[in-house]
Enzyme design. Sequence first.
Site, PDB file in Angstrom:
ATOM      1  N   CYS A  20      43.276  27.489  16.675  1.00 46.72           N
ATOM      2  CA  CYS A  20      43.699  26.430  15.762  1.00 46.72           C
ATOM      3  C   CYS A  20      43.379  25.093  16.435  1.00 46.72           C
ATOM      4  O   CYS A  20      42.515  25.029  17.312  1.00 46.72           O
ATOM      5  CB  CYS A  20      45.172  26.568  15.368  1.00 46.72           C
ATOM      6  N   ASN A  23      46.683  24.662  19.702  1.00 51.18           N
ATOM      7  CA  ASN A  23      47.176  25.885  20.342  1.00 51.18           C
ATOM      8  C   ASN A  23      48.661  25.832  20.672  1.00 51.18           C
ATOM      9  O   ASN A  23      49.115  26.367  21.668  1.00 51.18           O
ATOM     10  CB  ASN A  23      46.347  26.219  21.587  1.00 51.18           C
ATOM     11  N   CYS A  25      50.982  25.829  17.603  1.00 48.19           N
ATOM     12  CA  CYS A  25      51.681  26.241  16.379  1.00 48.19           C
ATOM     13  C   CYS A  25      51.102  27.536  15.815  1.00 48.19           C
ATOM     14  O   CYS A  25      51.632  28.612  16.056  1.00 48.19           O
ATOM     15  CB  CYS A  25      51.609  25.148  15.305  1.00 48.19           C
ATOM     16  N   ARG A  26      50.016  27.416  15.057  1.00 46.89           N
ATOM     17  CA  ARG A  26      49.493  28.556  14.306  1.00 46.89           C
ATOM     18  C   ARG A  26      48.869  29.635  15.186  1.00 46.89           C
ATOM     19  O   ARG A  26      49.155  30.823  15.006  1.00 46.89           O
ATOM     20  CB  ARG A  26      48.461  28.074  13.280  1.00 46.89           C
ATOM     21  N   SER A  27      47.999  29.260  16.109  1.00 47.88           N
ATOM     22  CA  SER A  27      47.324  30.301  16.896  1.00 47.88           C
ATOM     23  C   SER A  27      48.275  31.064  17.814  1.00 47.88           C
ATOM     24  O   SER A  27      48.119  32.278  17.957  1.00 47.88           O
ATOM     25  CB  SER A  27      46.109  29.749  17.650  1.00 47.88           C
ATOM     26  N   ASP A 139      48.561  23.618   8.657  1.00 50.06           N
ATOM     27  CA  ASP A 139      49.109  23.242   9.960  1.00 50.06           C
ATOM     28  C   ASP A 139      50.525  22.716   9.751  1.00 50.06           C
ATOM     29  O   ASP A 139      50.727  21.710   9.074  1.00 50.06           O
ATOM     30  CB  ASP A 139      48.230  22.162  10.592  1.00 50.06           C
TER      31      ASP A 139
END
Length: 175
Positions: A20, A23, A25-27, A139
């Site tokens: 993402c 690195n 939040c999402r990933s 995001d």
Amino acid sequence: MDIVSTTPDESTPFRIVFVCTGNICRSPMAEVTLRDLITRSGLGRLITTSSAGTGDWHVGEQADRRTIAALAARGYDGRHHRARQFDPEWFADLDLVVVLDRAQERILRNWATTERDRNKVRLLLSFDAAQAPLLDVPDPYYSDDAFFDTVLGMIESANEALFAQLAPAIRQGVR
């Protein structure tokens, strides 16, 4: 495109990295939730997962506190994550590069120096027929705690679909 396409070698696991922006939040959510599926299935020695960001703003930092909280609320442990930036040299050692949105897809395909490496880059939601039309996992960084939970739900669902495609081939020794 098949996600499993190289020659099998049990000594080398199938390597997946989630990417993402920063690195945090999402990933990390994607890494932790897929790792949980892998571990529960008994395929831990055959599939590895990690994560990175395209930017370097958060390198060395823990995941966002809201990421850690959303993961913990669903029984995952994201406390040990440390952000890092994707290095284009990693392509040679990776089997699948799963991006969370089209911005990372463009960046990583530009960083790839071969068509083979460009073909390793896939949008996470593309694995989940129900969510594929959305293309991007939003995001949550500039949003509230509740949106982190919403995003985690999207990621869990997409990872379940990814795993459902990947696990049978790995179990059969087809890579």
